[in-house]
Design an enzyme around this catalytic site. Structure first.
Site, PDB file in Angstrom:
ATOM      1  N   LYS A   1       1.000  -1.224   0.052  1.00  0.00           N
ATOM      2  CA  LYS A   1      -0.085   0.007  -0.027  1.00  0.00           C
ATOM      3  C   LYS A   1       0.900   1.174  -0.084  1.00  0.00           C
ATOM      4  O   LYS A   1       0.590   2.237  -0.737  1.00  0.00           O
ATOM      5  CB  LYS A   1      -1.105  -0.051   1.160  1.00  0.00           C
ATOM      6  CG  LYS A   1      -1.901  -1.183   1.211  1.00  0.00           C
ATOM      7  CD  LYS A   1      -3.375  -0.859   1.449  1.00  0.00           C
ATOM      8  CE  LYS A   1      -4.316  -1.655   0.763  1.00  0.00           C
ATOM      9  NZ  LYS A   1      -5.068  -2.613   1.353  1.00  0.00           N
TER      10      LYS A   1
ATOM     11  N   LYS B   1      -4.182 -10.213  -6.851  1.00  0.00           N
ATOM     12  CA  LYS B   1      -5.278 -10.612  -5.958  1.00  0.00           C
ATOM     13  C   LYS B   1      -6.367  -9.844  -6.507  1.00  0.00           C
ATOM     14  O   LYS B   1      -6.504  -8.510  -6.685  1.00  0.00           O
ATOM     15  CB  LYS B   1      -4.814 -10.199  -4.452  1.00  0.00           C
ATOM     16  CG  LYS B   1      -5.930 -10.625  -3.541  1.00  0.00           C
ATOM     17  CD  LYS B   1      -5.691 -10.130  -2.144  1.00  0.00           C
ATOM     18  CE  LYS B   1      -6.011  -8.851  -2.093  1.00  0.00           C
ATOM     19  NZ  LYS B   1      -6.010  -8.394  -0.710  1.00  0.00           N
TER      20      LYS B   1
ATOM     21  N   LYS C   1     -10.622  -4.713  -3.558  1.00  0.00           N
ATOM     22  CA  LYS C   1     -11.410  -3.825  -3.486  1.00  0.00           C
ATOM     23  C   LYS C   1     -11.139  -2.561  -4.202  1.00  0.00           C
ATOM     24  O   LYS C   1     -11.799  -1.761  -4.811  1.00  0.00           O
ATOM     25  CB  LYS C   1     -11.864  -3.287  -2.288  1.00  0.00           C
ATOM     26  CG  LYS C   1     -12.720  -4.130  -1.281  1.00  0.00           C
ATOM     27  CD  LYS C   1     -13.083  -3.832  -0.075  1.00  0.00           C
ATOM     28  CE  LYS C   1     -13.100  -4.846   1.075  1.00  0.00           C
ATOM     29  NZ  LYS C   1     -11.997  -4.464   2.133  1.00  0.00           N
TER      30      LYS C   1
HETATM   31  P1  TYM Z   1     -10.435  -7.000   3.976  1.00  0.00           P
HETATM   32  O1  TYM Z   1     -11.464  -5.871   4.263  1.00  0.00           O
HETATM   33  O2  TYM Z   1      -9.051  -6.581   3.068  1.00  0.00           O
HETATM   34  O3  TYM Z   1     -10.820  -8.380   3.421  1.00  0.00           O
HETATM   35  C1  TYM Z   1     -11.897  -8.802   4.119  1.00  0.00           C
HETATM   36  C2  TYM Z   1     -11.697 -10.578   4.027  1.00  0.00           C
HETATM   37  O4  TYM Z   1     -11.667 -11.012   2.856  1.00  0.00           O
HETATM   38  C3  TYM Z   1     -10.494 -11.510   2.489  1.00  0.00           C
HETATM   39  N1  TYM Z   1     -10.050 -11.339   0.901  1.00  0.00           N
HETATM   40  C4  TYM Z   1     -10.072 -12.249   0.071  1.00  0.00           C
HETATM   41  N2  TYM Z   1      -9.762 -13.627   0.142  1.00  0.00           N
HETATM   42  C5  TYM Z   1      -9.774 -14.433  -1.019  1.00  0.00           C
HETATM   43  N3  TYM Z   1      -9.431 -13.961  -2.169  1.00  0.00           N
HETATM   44  C6  TYM Z   1      -9.381 -12.466  -2.150  1.00  0.00           C
HETATM   45  N4  TYM Z   1      -9.000 -12.017  -3.453  1.00  0.00           N
HETATM   46  C7  TYM Z   1      -9.461 -11.625  -0.908  1.00  0.00           C
HETATM   47  N5  TYM Z   1      -9.519 -10.271  -0.895  1.00  0.00           N
HETATM   48  C8  TYM Z   1      -9.999 -10.020   0.551  1.00  0.00           C
HETATM   49  C9  TYM Z   1      -9.471 -11.102   3.225  1.00  0.00           C
HETATM   50  O5  TYM Z   1      -8.402 -11.914   3.655  1.00  0.00           O
HETATM   51  C10 TYM Z   1     -10.118 -11.000   4.480  1.00  0.00           C
HETATM   52  O6  TYM Z   1     -10.213 -12.196   5.497  1.00  0.00           O
HETATM   53  N6  TYM Z   1      -7.420  -6.385   7.889  1.00  0.00           N
HETATM   54  C11 TYM Z   1      -8.289  -6.935   7.330  1.00  0.00           C
HETATM   55  C12 TYM Z   1      -9.718  -6.761   8.352  1.00  0.00           C
HETATM   56  C13 TYM Z   1      -9.358  -6.873   9.665  1.00  0.00           C
HETATM   57  C14 TYM Z   1      -9.437  -8.192  10.423  1.00  0.00           C
HETATM   58  C15 TYM Z   1      -9.425  -7.713  11.700  1.00  0.00           C
HETATM   59  C16 TYM Z   1      -9.780  -9.365   9.900  1.00  0.00           C
HETATM   60  C17 TYM Z   1      -9.384  -5.813  10.746  1.00  0.00           C
HETATM   61  N7  TYM Z   1      -9.224  -6.309  11.964  1.00  0.00           N
HETATM   62  C18 TYM Z   1      -9.280  -8.899  12.756  1.00  0.00           C
HETATM   63  C19 TYM Z   1      -9.606 -10.457  11.151  1.00  0.00           C
HETATM   64  C20 TYM Z   1      -9.386 -10.230  12.391  1.00  0.00           C
HETATM   65  C21 TYM Z   1      -8.724  -6.546   6.146  1.00  0.00           C
HETATM   66  O7  TYM Z   1      -8.325  -5.491   5.544  1.00  0.00           O
HETATM   67  O8  TYM Z   1      -9.743  -7.378   5.453  1.00  0.00           O
END
Ligand code: TYM
Length: 330
Positions: free
Chosen positions: A112, A196, A199
């Site tokens: 990022k 990947k 969003k």
């Molecule tokens: P975030 O919002 O980027 O994504 C949410 C969840 O979706 C999964 N994910 C994917 N899985 C498979 N293929 C993909 N292309 C893909 N894109 C996203 C992510 O791995 C995630 O599980 N930091 C985290 C949010 C968070 C969190 C936490 C998660 C904050 N605190 C505590 C678990 C526990 C995040 O940015 O996810």
């Protein structure tokens, strides 16, 4: 005792098929496996520039999608991170036990930060992101953190932080473990299967709120590879392998079974059409339920109950931590 299962989604942009396959789709099954705590990581969304109205809308959307995916908020907890103050307080304590060296090795930070032109303008929150994420996890004594592959490194860091703190102050935190899908741990972009699906990548993404025709079109024009056989080979056929993963994951079958279903198919177009049918069917049902949750404001009730339940648990953990480190409690 039943496992506690916790995960979060950050409201930075439109949810994708990657988010759905990586986490949302499993919500219902996870609820059968233990106590579930799901949240919207809205404080995390501030680590990169975002319009306030967008943040609000994205947060509501995520709440509605958790519910649309089958989350039963009466038997689990759904909440907004910013509405449970303990996250921020624990964050200010725990940042003292995380090292800058560890944080600078995080792939997500490097990735990022590399996209920000003005290197003097990288927000501190982006750097310290994993500390807050660790607090999200540690506050709830959770055992299992279901995530996509990209978040495993952060969960590992939370794990290390818990162990470090426990060694210094005695048993305080449950040491959490990441859990990733066997199939669908990393869904790739349809336009560039080496990246990947995320969003912030408008090309090659399937958004959960795209209209069904657009979804079909995106799949039909997904980048494929040389040849015409439908085989799973990440190195030589990344595009086809990604579509096979999407297909297998939505049908709840193994990659081998998916390949077997297409062993007599030698036209990419026919294969894509089948994948599109499966995706469109699943997403249109999901969208219907999402609209129901949104229009009937079910999310408001879920979040308001969830906030209280989350606070009950988090406040106990915070009290424990304050005592351990020597902060006076009232
Ligand atoms: P975030 O919002 O980027 O994504 C949410 C969840 O979706 C999964 N994910 C994917 N899985 C498979 N293929 C993909 N292309 C893909 N894109 C996203 C992510 O791995 C995630 O599980 N930091 C985290 C949010 C968070 C969190 C936490 C998660 C904050 N605190 C505590 C678990 C526990 C995040 O940015 O996810």
């Amino acid at each position: 005792m039943a496992n506690t299962i916790l995960t979060g989604i950050k409201p930075t942009g439109k949810l994708t098929l990657g988010n759905y396959i990586g986490v949302l789709k499993n919500v219902k099954d996870l609820q059968k496996q233990g106590n579930t705590i799901f949240f919207i990581a809205d404080l995390h969304a501030l680590t990169l520039p975002i319009e306030p109205e967008q943040l609000r809308q994205n947060s509501i959307d995520i709440a509605c999608f958790y519910l649309a995916a089958g989350f039963d908020y009466e038997n689990g907890i759904l909440f907004l991170q910013s509405q449970v103050d303990e996250h921020s307080i624990l964050n200010s304590i725990m940042q003292n036990y995380m090292y800058m060296g560890e944080l600078s090795r995080m792939t997500q930070f490097k990735d990022k930060a590399s996209k920000i032109d003005n290197k003097n303008g990288i927000g501190l929150g982006l750097f310290t992101y994993p500390v807050l994420m660790a607090c999200d996890i540690l506050l709830y004594d959770c055992d299992i953190v279901p995530v996509g592959e990209d978040q495993v490194q952060h969960v590992e860091l939370a794990r290390n932080l818990a162990i470090r703190f426990n060694n210094r102050y005695g048993e305080t935190f449950v040491v959490p473990k990441a859990q990733i899908n066997k199939v669908g741990k990393r869904i790739m972009s349809l336009s560039d299967p080496s990246k990947k699906m995320s969003k912030s990548d408008p090309k090659g993404d399937i958004y959960l709120l795209d209209d069904i025709k657009t979804i079909r079109k995106k799949i039909m024009s997904a980048v494929t590879d040389l040849g015409s056989d439908i085989t799973y080979d990440i190195d030589n056929k990344p595009g086809i392998s990604n579509l096979l993963t999407i297909y297998a994951s939505l049908k709840n079958i193994s990659i081998e079974e998916a390949c077997n279903n297409f062993k007599d198919c030698h036209r990419y177009g026919d294969f894509k059409k089948e994948v599109a049918d499966v995706v469109c069917q699943e997403i249109s049902k999901l969208q219907e339920r999402y609209h129901y949750m949104l229009e009937n404001k079910i999310y408001e009730k879920a979040l308001s109950i969830g906030k209280e339940k989350a606070h009950q648990i988090a406040s106990k953990t915070l009290k424990r931590v304050k005592e351990k480190v020597g902060l006076l409690d009232e």
